[in-house]
Design an enzyme around this catalytic site. Structure first.
Site, PDB file in Angstrom:
ATOM      1  N   LYS A  18       0.850  -1.208   0.000  1.00  0.00           N
ATOM      2  CA  LYS A  18       0.000   0.000   0.000  1.00  0.00           C
ATOM      3  C   LYS A  18       0.888   1.262   0.000  1.00  0.00           C
ATOM      4  O   LYS A  18       1.969   1.224  -0.568  1.00  0.00           O
ATOM      5  CB  LYS A  18      -0.978  -0.050   1.166  1.00  0.00           C
ATOM      6  CG  LYS A  18      -1.781  -1.364   1.167  1.00  0.00           C
ATOM      7  CD  LYS A  18      -2.939  -1.388   2.117  1.00  0.00           C
ATOM      8  CE  LYS A  18      -3.654  -2.732   1.981  1.00  0.00           C
ATOM      9  NZ  LYS A  18      -4.850  -2.827   2.842  1.00  0.00           N
ATOM     10  N   HIS A 106      -8.504  -3.184  -6.261  1.00  0.00           N
ATOM     11  CA  HIS A 106      -8.472  -3.310  -4.798  1.00  0.00           C
ATOM     12  C   HIS A 106      -9.620  -2.487  -4.207  1.00  0.00           C
ATOM     13  O   HIS A 106      -9.952  -1.409  -4.725  1.00  0.00           O
ATOM     14  CB  HIS A 106      -7.127  -2.826  -4.257  1.00  0.00           C
ATOM     15  CG  HIS A 106      -6.942  -3.156  -2.813  1.00  0.00           C
ATOM     16  ND1 HIS A 106      -7.519  -2.407  -1.811  1.00  0.00           N
ATOM     17  CD2 HIS A 106      -6.285  -4.169  -2.201  1.00  0.00           C
ATOM     18  CE1 HIS A 106      -7.216  -2.950  -0.646  1.00  0.00           C
ATOM     19  NE2 HIS A 106      -6.472  -4.020  -0.851  1.00  0.00           N
ATOM     20  N   GLU A 108      -9.793  -0.584  -1.757  1.00  0.00           N
ATOM     21  CA  GLU A 108      -9.444   0.796  -1.401  1.00  0.00           C
ATOM     22  C   GLU A 108      -9.513   1.703  -2.624  1.00  0.00           C
ATOM     23  O   GLU A 108      -9.894   2.869  -2.528  1.00  0.00           O
ATOM     24  CB  GLU A 108      -8.056   0.823  -0.728  1.00  0.00           C
ATOM     25  CG  GLU A 108      -8.136   0.240   0.686  1.00  0.00           C
ATOM     26  CD  GLU A 108      -6.842  -0.330   1.226  1.00  0.00           C
ATOM     27  OE1 GLU A 108      -5.768  -0.113   0.641  1.00  0.00           O
ATOM     28  OE2 GLU A 108      -6.922  -1.034   2.264  1.00  0.00           O
ATOM     29  N   GLU A 178     -11.408 -10.613  -1.153  1.00  0.00           N
ATOM     30  CA  GLU A 178     -11.076  -9.831   0.044  1.00  0.00           C
ATOM     31  C   GLU A 178     -12.346  -9.212   0.626  1.00  0.00           C
ATOM     32  O   GLU A 178     -12.799  -8.161   0.144  1.00  0.00           O
ATOM     33  CB  GLU A 178     -10.104  -8.704  -0.324  1.00  0.00           C
ATOM     34  CG  GLU A 178      -8.786  -9.184  -0.882  1.00  0.00           C
ATOM     35  CD  GLU A 178      -7.695  -8.160  -0.637  1.00  0.00           C
ATOM     36  OE1 GLU A 178      -6.743  -8.505   0.072  1.00  0.00           O
ATOM     37  OE2 GLU A 178      -7.805  -7.023  -1.118  1.00  0.00           O
ATOM     38  N   GLY A 184      -7.460  -4.948   7.139  1.00  0.00           N
ATOM     39  CA  GLY A 184      -6.856  -4.040   8.115  1.00  0.00           C
ATOM     40  C   GLY A 184      -7.591  -3.970   9.441  1.00  0.00           C
ATOM     41  O   GLY A 184      -7.349  -3.068  10.242  1.00  0.00           O
ATOM     42  N   SER A 224      -6.605  -9.324   6.684  1.00  0.00           N
ATOM     43  CA  SER A 224      -6.013  -9.664   7.986  1.00  0.00           C
ATOM     44  C   SER A 224      -5.376 -11.055   8.012  1.00  0.00           C
ATOM     45  O   SER A 224      -5.493 -11.781   9.006  1.00  0.00           O
ATOM     46  CB  SER A 224      -7.050  -9.510   9.107  1.00  0.00           C
ATOM     47  OG  SER A 224      -7.477  -8.155   9.188  1.00  0.00           O
TER      48      SER A 224
END
Ligand code: PGA
Length: 263
Positions: A18, A106, A108, A178, A184, A224
């Site tokens: 990241k 992703h 994010e 994911e 996270g 995680s």
């Protein structure tokens, strides 16, 4: 469907750094990681590391000079090969740096930077067109999971991202499941939930791109992943690897994940 990992899918553990590490810090981490990885595991498992763009060239030089057992990866890419796209990086630019894997879509990027299923699809095709392997991410929010809409969300993202991609290209790809609520947060999907979604992804690939593509496509779990949960995740029949965020920044922790115990 649960094509067994005995069908020849080579595990792939990927470290997504990241927006962390300067190029100097990145060199340090990659050297420590190379020292920590066991040759007995890297001979049978693929490892990729995904530094920020600013560290790609430095990390590439170190990997190539010492022939380290890790592939270089990027975290994103634009779909055009060149042009007036201020701030963007193109597939040929990455390919020239020996980048092998590119994370596409992703969560994010989808949530914070306006990535859509349509741009994910363009990026998947562009990465393949430049001879690299996309790691296409899919996953549901906590609200979607609690509403029972996990499979619908994930399979819609899968279909849209792979639309118009040839079966032999799908076969060579990586899809990362994911769950957004697990990224996270220290919360991981239970092994049975991870297997259920990855099994559904593989079945959908079989249905839409054929049995060969379904048997060959590699599926990662992400969210995680840590040394203490990797063994049970990798024991799942449809999980062929892991996409690791936070724990990939610590070389000894990431090396322990790569060195998970075979069951
Ligand atoms: P995490 O990130 O391992 O820190 O949860 C995973 C990811 O975003 O790929």
């Amino acid at each position: 469907m649960s094509a067994s990992k005995g069908s020849g899918r080579r595990p792939l553990i990927s470290g997504n750094w990241k927006m962390n590490l300067t190029h100097l810090e990145a060199i340090n981490v990659v050297q420590k990681l190379a020292f920590s990885l066991e040759p007995a595991t890297t001979s049978k498992r693929d490892v990729s590391i995904h530094p920020p763009f600013t560290a790609l060239r430095s990390v590439q030089t170190v990997l190539d000079a010492d022939d380290m057992p890790m592939a270089l990866g990027a975290q994103d890419v634009h779909w055009e090969t060149k042009g007036a796209y201020t701030g963007e990086v193109s597939p040929p630019m990455l390919a020239k740096l020996n980048v092998r894997y590119v994370i596409v879509g992703h969560s994010e990027r989808r949530e914070m930077f306006g990535e859509t299923d349509e741009t994910v699809n363009k990026k998947v095709k562009a990465v393949l067109g430049a001879g690299m392997t996309p790691i296409m991410c899919v996953g549901e929010t906590l609200d979607e999971r609690e509403a029972g809409a996990t499979e619908e969300k994930v399979l819609n993202q899968l279909r849209a991202g792979l639309a118009g991609v040839a079966a032999d290209s799908v076969a060579a790809m990586v899809v990362a499941y994911e769950p957004i609520w697990a990224i996270g947060t220290g919360r991981t999907a239970s092994p049975s939930d991870a297997q259920a979604v990855c099994g559904a992804i593989r079945s959908a690939v079989v249905a839409e791109h054929g049995a060969d593509a379904g048997a060959a496509v590699r599926l990662q779990y992400g969210g995680s992943v840590k040394p203490d949960n990797i063994d049970e995740l990798m024991a799942l029949p449809d999980v062929d690897g892991a996409l690791v965020g936070g724990a990939s920044l610590d070389p000894s922790e990431f090396a322990r994940i790569v060195g998970y115990a075979d069951r």
